[in-house]
Design a protein around this motif. Structure first.
Motif, PDB file in Angstrom:
ATOM      1  N   ASP A   1      -7.778   8.902   2.643  1.00  0.00           N
ATOM      2  CA  ASP A   1      -6.696   9.405   1.801  1.00  0.00           C
ATOM      3  C   ASP A   1      -6.760  10.917   1.816  1.00  0.00           C
ATOM      4  OD1 ASP A   1      -5.862   6.876   1.000  1.00  0.00           O
ATOM      5  OD2 ASP A   1      -7.286   6.834  -0.656  1.00  0.00           O
ATOM      6  N   ARG A   2      -5.629  11.516   1.944  1.00  0.00           N
ATOM      7  CA  ARG A   2      -5.584  12.971   1.854  1.00  0.00           C
ATOM      8  C   ARG A   2      -5.283  13.332   0.412  1.00  0.00           C
ATOM      9  NH1 ARG A   2      -3.735  11.498   6.811  1.00  0.00           N
ATOM     10  NH2 ARG A   2      -4.916  12.338   8.523  1.00  0.00           N
ATOM     11  N   LYS A   3      -5.818  14.437  -0.040  1.00  0.00           N
ATOM     12  CA  LYS A   3      -5.680  14.853  -1.431  1.00  0.00           C
ATOM     13  C   LYS A   3      -4.212  14.853  -1.847  1.00  0.00           C
ATOM     14  CE  LYS A   3      -6.937  18.398  -4.684  1.00  0.00           C
ATOM     15  NZ  LYS A   3      -7.528  19.683  -4.897  1.00  0.00           N
ATOM     16  N   PRO A   4      -3.909  14.164  -2.952  1.00  0.00           N
ATOM     17  CA  PRO A   4      -2.528  14.138  -3.412  1.00  0.00           C
ATOM     18  C   PRO A   4      -2.076  15.527  -3.862  1.00  0.00           C
ATOM     19  CG  PRO A   4      -3.903  12.599  -4.671  1.00  0.00           C
ATOM     20  CD  PRO A   4      -4.798  13.383  -3.778  1.00  0.00           C
ATOM     21  N   SER A   5      -0.785  15.764  -3.768  1.00  0.00           N
ATOM     22  CA  SER A   5      -0.232  17.008  -4.291  1.00  0.00           C
ATOM     23  C   SER A   5       0.631  16.660  -5.493  1.00  0.00           C
ATOM     24  CB  SER A   5       0.590  17.738  -3.223  1.00  0.00           C
ATOM     25  OG  SER A   5       1.722  16.968  -2.859  1.00  0.00           O
TER      26      SER A   5
ATOM     27  N   TRP B   1       1.350  11.772  -1.586  1.00  0.00           N
ATOM     28  CA  TRP B   1       0.108  11.614  -0.838  1.00  0.00           C
ATOM     29  C   TRP B   1       0.398  11.071   0.552  1.00  0.00           C
ATOM     30  CZ3 TRP B   1       2.084   8.165  -4.217  1.00  0.00           C
ATOM     31  CH2 TRP B   1       2.173   6.839  -3.813  1.00  0.00           C
ATOM     32  N   THR B   2      -0.599  11.186   1.411  1.00  0.00           N
ATOM     33  CA  THR B   2      -0.554  10.582   2.745  1.00  0.00           C
ATOM     34  C   THR B   2      -1.875   9.859   2.960  1.00  0.00           C
ATOM     35  OG1 THR B   2      -1.449  12.539   3.835  1.00  0.00           O
ATOM     36  CG2 THR B   2       0.954  12.369   3.706  1.00  0.00           C
ATOM     37  N   MET B   3      -1.866   8.940   3.896  1.00  0.00           N
ATOM     38  CA  MET B   3      -3.100   8.240   4.216  1.00  0.00           C
ATOM     39  C   MET B   3      -3.085   7.789   5.669  1.00  0.00           C
ATOM     40  SD  MET B   3      -2.557   4.556   2.353  1.00  0.00           S
ATOM     41  CE  MET B   3      -4.166   4.031   2.827  1.00  0.00           C
ATOM     42  N   ARG B   4      -4.275   7.527   6.170  1.00  0.00           N
ATOM     43  CA  ARG B   4      -4.439   7.029   7.543  1.00  0.00           C
ATOM     44  C   ARG B   4      -5.593   6.046   7.526  1.00  0.00           C
ATOM     45  NH1 ARG B   4      -3.806   8.352  13.073  1.00  0.00           N
ATOM     46  NH2 ARG B   4      -5.695   8.006  14.278  1.00  0.00           N
ATOM     47  N   CYS B   5      -5.342   4.831   8.015  1.00  0.00           N
ATOM     48  CA  CYS B   5      -6.364   3.797   8.072  1.00  0.00           C
ATOM     49  C   CYS B   5      -6.537   3.347   9.516  1.00  0.00           C
ATOM     50  CB  CYS B   5      -5.958   2.583   7.220  1.00  0.00           C
ATOM     51  SG  CYS B   5      -5.718   2.967   5.475  1.00  0.00           S
ATOM     52  N   THR B   6      -7.780   3.035   9.885  1.00  0.00           N
ATOM     53  CA  THR B   6      -8.053   2.579  11.253  1.00  0.00           C
ATOM     54  C   THR B   6      -8.976   1.365  11.219  1.00  0.00           C
ATOM     55  OG1 THR B   6      -9.920   4.098  11.453  1.00  0.00           O
ATOM     56  CG2 THR B   6      -7.791   4.885  12.257  1.00  0.00           C
ATOM     57  N   ASP B   7      -8.791   0.519  12.215  1.00  0.00           N
ATOM     58  CA  ASP B   7      -9.665  -0.622  12.441  1.00  0.00           C
ATOM     59  C   ASP B   7      -9.613  -0.895  13.936  1.00  0.00           C
ATOM     60  OD1 ASP B   7     -11.299  -2.839  12.252  1.00  0.00           O
ATOM     61  OD2 ASP B   7      -9.689  -4.168  11.587  1.00  0.00           O
ATOM     62  N   GLY B   8     -10.572  -0.378  14.674  1.00  0.00           N
ATOM     63  CA  GLY B   8     -10.556  -0.517  16.130  1.00  0.00           C
ATOM     64  C   GLY B   8      -9.347   0.204  16.704  1.00  0.00           C
ATOM     65  N   ASP B   9      -8.496  -0.539  17.423  1.00  0.00           N
ATOM     66  CA  ASP B   9      -7.297   0.043  18.033  1.00  0.00           C
ATOM     67  C   ASP B   9      -6.074  -0.010  17.122  1.00  0.00           C
ATOM     68  OD1 ASP B   9      -8.646   0.652  20.355  1.00  0.00           O
ATOM     69  OD2 ASP B   9      -8.179  -1.271  21.309  1.00  0.00           O
TER      70      ASP B   9
ATOM     71  N   LYS C   1       5.876   4.475   2.327  1.00  0.00           N
ATOM     72  CA  LYS C   1       6.321   4.042   3.650  1.00  0.00           C
ATOM     73  C   LYS C   1       5.128   4.110   4.587  1.00  0.00           C
ATOM     74  CE  LYS C   1      10.028   4.804   6.953  1.00  0.00           C
ATOM     75  NZ  LYS C   1      11.256   5.547   7.196  1.00  0.00           N
ATOM     76  N   SER C   2       4.903   3.011   5.331  1.00  0.00           N
ATOM     77  CA  SER C   2       3.772   2.990   6.253  1.00  0.00           C
ATOM     78  C   SER C   2       4.195   2.407   7.591  1.00  0.00           C
ATOM     79  CB  SER C   2       2.617   2.170   5.670  1.00  0.00           C
ATOM     80  OG  SER C   2       3.000   0.826   5.484  1.00  0.00           O
ATOM     81  N   THR C   3       3.504   2.846   8.630  1.00  0.00           N
ATOM     82  CA  THR C   3       3.726   2.330   9.974  1.00  0.00           C
ATOM     83  C   THR C   3       2.382   1.893  10.534  1.00  0.00           C
ATOM     84  OG1 THR C   3       5.590   3.813  10.325  1.00  0.00           O
ATOM     85  CG2 THR C   3       4.590   2.859  12.288  1.00  0.00           C
ATOM     86  N   MET C   4       2.336   0.650  11.029  1.00  0.00           N
ATOM     87  CA  MET C   4       1.122   0.122  11.623  1.00  0.00           C
ATOM     88  C   MET C   4       1.340  -0.020  13.124  1.00  0.00           C
ATOM     89  SD  MET C   4      -1.230  -3.167  10.663  1.00  0.00           S
ATOM     90  CE  MET C   4      -1.615  -2.510   9.076  1.00  0.00           C
ATOM     91  N   ARG C   5       0.385   0.491  13.872  1.00  0.00           N
ATOM     92  CA  ARG C   5       0.442   0.416  15.334  1.00  0.00           C
ATOM     93  C   ARG C   5      -0.844  -0.214  15.843  1.00  0.00           C
ATOM     94  NH1 ARG C   5       2.463   5.277  13.849  1.00  0.00           N
ATOM     95  NH2 ARG C   5       4.573   5.773  14.509  1.00  0.00           N
ATOM     96  N   ALA C   6      -0.688  -1.158  16.734  1.00  0.00           N
ATOM     97  CA  ALA C   6      -1.838  -1.769  17.403  1.00  0.00           C
ATOM     98  C   ALA C   6      -1.672  -1.530  18.894  1.00  0.00           C
ATOM     99  CB  ALA C   6      -1.899  -3.263  17.104  1.00  0.00           C
ATOM    100  N   LYS C   7      -2.785  -1.372  19.584  1.00  0.00           N
ATOM    101  CA  LYS C   7      -2.749  -1.088  21.018  1.00  0.00           C
ATOM    102  C   LYS C   7      -1.905  -2.148  21.748  1.00  0.00           C
ATOM    103  CE  LYS C   7      -5.761  -0.059  24.889  1.00  0.00           C
ATOM    104  NZ  LYS C   7      -7.145   0.063  25.328  1.00  0.00           N
TER     105      LYS C   7
END
Length: 145
Positions: free
Chosen positions: A78-82, A90-98, A119-125
């Protein structure tokens, strides 16, 4: 310059800056909040039932966590909220493998009520990205347990 005058010279600006930060907080009541999240997925014509959940919110944690983030196997950053007025972003980025999920949200507080979106976007390899928009509304229901 004497040590007393030196401390006074730097202490007053620091005190004024910390006081200015205190007044920058949104119109927000700490406690246990109940949320309703409505999800919209482009290309999906079936109505997705709203998700209801509760979470303890404090002045140091004013960002509602989506239920799937609570206990999510992904590693999230999580990036520090403004804060601007009564709005927390706020913004966030989550990862799990690819697999990568990136998102941003914004909610506006009005004392014991709030409304906003995430709003979120999930991308898998090897797969196209899937974007989800969540509308969030909430109300304070009592003190944290």
């Amino acid at each position: 310059m004497s040590p007393v005058r030196l401390v006074a010279r730097f202490a007053l600006p620091a005190l004024l800056l910390s006081a200015a930060g205190a007044f920058a907080a949104p119109n927000f009541d700490e406690g246990l909040w109940e949320f309703e999240m409505k999800m919209a997925v482009p290309g999906v014509s079936v109505a997705i039932p709203p998700v209801r959940y509760s979470q303890c919110l404090t002045r140091t944690n004013m960002v509602p966590s989506q239920p799937e983030q609570q206990g999510l196997p992904m590693k999230c950053e999580d990036r520090k909220p403004s804060v601007k007025g009564d709005t927390v972003s706020w913004t966030m980025r989550c990862t799990d493998g690819d697999t990568v999920m990136e998102g941003s949200g914004q909610v506006t507080y009005r004392g014991n009520r709030m409304h906003g979106s995430f709003k979120s976007t999930m991308r898998a390899k090897g797969r196209p990205g899937q974007t989800v928009t969540n509308e969030i509304s909430g109300r304070r229901i009592g003190p944290c347990k």
